[in-house]
Scaffold this motif. Sequence first.
Motif, short mmCIF file in Angstrom:
data_model
loop_
_atom_site.label_atom_id
_atom_site.label_comp_id
_atom_site.label_asym_id
_atom_site.label_seq_id
_atom_site.Cartn_x
_atom_site.Cartn_y
_atom_site.Cartn_z
N GLY A 92 -4.20 41.86 -33.37
CA GLY A 92 -3.76 40.53 -32.99
C GLY A 92 -3.17 40.51 -31.59
O GLY A 92 -3.32 41.46 -30.83
N VAL A 93 -2.45 39.45 -31.27
CA VAL A 93 -1.90 39.29 -29.92
C VAL A 93 -0.37 39.33 -29.89
O VAL A 93 0.24 39.16 -28.85
CB VAL A 93 -2.39 37.97 -29.28
CG1 VAL A 93 -3.89 37.99 -29.07
CG2 VAL A 93 -1.96 36.76 -30.11
N ARG A 94 0.25 39.57 -31.05
CA ARG A 94 1.71 39.51 -31.13
C ARG A 94 2.40 40.88 -31.09
O ARG A 94 3.52 41.03 -31.54
CB ARG A 94 2.12 38.77 -32.39
CG ARG A 94 1.72 37.31 -32.33
CD ARG A 94 2.37 36.51 -33.42
NE ARG A 94 2.11 35.10 -33.24
CZ ARG A 94 1.15 34.43 -33.86
NH1 ARG A 94 0.36 35.06 -34.73
NH2 ARG A 94 0.98 33.15 -33.64
N GLY A 95 1.69 41.89 -30.59
CA GLY A 95 2.31 43.19 -30.39
C GLY A 95 2.20 44.15 -31.55
O GLY A 95 2.83 45.20 -31.55
N GLU A 96 1.40 43.83 -32.55
CA GLU A 96 1.20 44.75 -33.67
C GLU A 96 0.15 45.80 -33.31
O GLU A 96 -0.73 45.54 -32.48
CB GLU A 96 0.76 44.00 -34.92
CG GLU A 96 1.81 43.08 -35.50
CD GLU A 96 1.33 42.33 -36.71
OE1 GLU A 96 2.08 42.27 -37.70
OE2 GLU A 96 0.19 41.81 -36.69
N TYR A 114 -0.36 51.89 -25.30
CA TYR A 114 0.00 53.02 -26.16
C TYR A 114 -1.11 53.43 -27.13
O TYR A 114 -0.88 54.25 -28.02
CB TYR A 114 1.28 52.71 -26.92
CG TYR A 114 2.46 52.45 -26.00
CD1 TYR A 114 2.78 53.35 -24.99
CD2 TYR A 114 3.22 51.30 -26.12
CE1 TYR A 114 3.83 53.12 -24.13
CE2 TYR A 114 4.29 51.06 -25.26
CZ TYR A 114 4.59 51.97 -24.28
OH TYR A 114 5.64 51.74 -23.43
N LYS A 115 -2.31 52.88 -26.97
CA LYS A 115 -3.44 53.29 -27.80
C LYS A 115 -3.65 54.80 -27.66
O LYS A 115 -3.63 55.33 -26.55
CB LYS A 115 -4.73 52.59 -27.37
CG LYS A 115 -4.81 51.14 -27.72
CD LYS A 115 -6.19 50.62 -27.29
CE LYS A 115 -6.25 49.13 -27.31
NZ LYS A 115 -7.54 48.65 -26.78
N ILE A 151 0.52 41.56 -26.92
CA ILE A 151 -0.51 42.59 -26.91
C ILE A 151 -0.44 43.42 -25.63
O ILE A 151 -0.68 44.62 -25.63
CB ILE A 151 -1.92 41.96 -27.08
CG1 ILE A 151 -2.97 43.05 -27.26
CG2 ILE A 151 -2.25 41.04 -25.92
CD1 ILE A 151 -4.35 42.53 -27.61
N ASN A 152 -0.07 42.79 -24.51
CA ASN A 152 0.00 43.50 -23.23
C ASN A 152 1.13 44.52 -23.20
O ASN A 152 1.06 45.51 -22.47
CB ASN A 152 0.17 42.50 -22.08
CG ASN A 152 -1.02 41.57 -21.98
OD1 ASN A 152 -2.16 41.98 -22.18
ND2 ASN A 152 -0.75 40.30 -21.71
N ASP A 153 2.19 44.29 -23.99
CA ASP A 153 3.31 45.23 -24.04
C ASP A 153 2.95 46.52 -24.75
O ASP A 153 3.50 47.59 -24.45
CB ASP A 153 4.50 44.60 -24.79
CG ASP A 153 5.06 43.37 -24.09
OD1 ASP A 153 4.86 43.22 -22.87
OD2 ASP A 153 5.69 42.55 -24.79
#
Length: 169
Positions: free
Chosen positions: A15-19, A77-78, A71-73
């Motif tokens: 998603g786009v909320r940092g998960e 870290y992938k 998501i950008n934050d």
Amino acid sequence: MEDRFQVGVITTTHGVRGEVKVFPTTDDSKRFRKLKEVILDTGKEEKVLEVEGVKFFKNLVILKFRDYDNINDIEKYKGCSLYVTRANAVRLKRDEYFVADLIGMDVFLEDGQPFGTLKDVMETGANDVYVIEMSDGREVLVPAIKDCIRKVEPEAGRMEIHLLPGLLD
């Protein structure tokens, strides 16, 4: 002995909320429900991240970290590993050991004779199997059962085994 243990690897964002989706490297992925924090190893630095949310999807764990809301934050870290300290690790029962504490352990026969070094632990359905490299370079597979494993001393980095007939054949 190790002071921290890998519990997972970030595979991708969710998603786009940092998960993030995490591939668990622990025996019990449900343990993530109880985790308050993890150590993120970026390769260049380590960051302590507070776990804010946990969900499960197929064989993955979806984590949400406090203060990472975009998501950008988190995208950078992938592929990074997540660790826990020994204090935050699961509690072991009697005669249970962390694999990280076993690898590299010196292995001796019952009579005190040096036998080799524990190189790997194979997880099977019935019991684990220890891969022991002998001094001549050959590998021996020893089942992790009471008949074979006589004494394990993680603090000393030492294991004492009994070789059942046929294990060296």
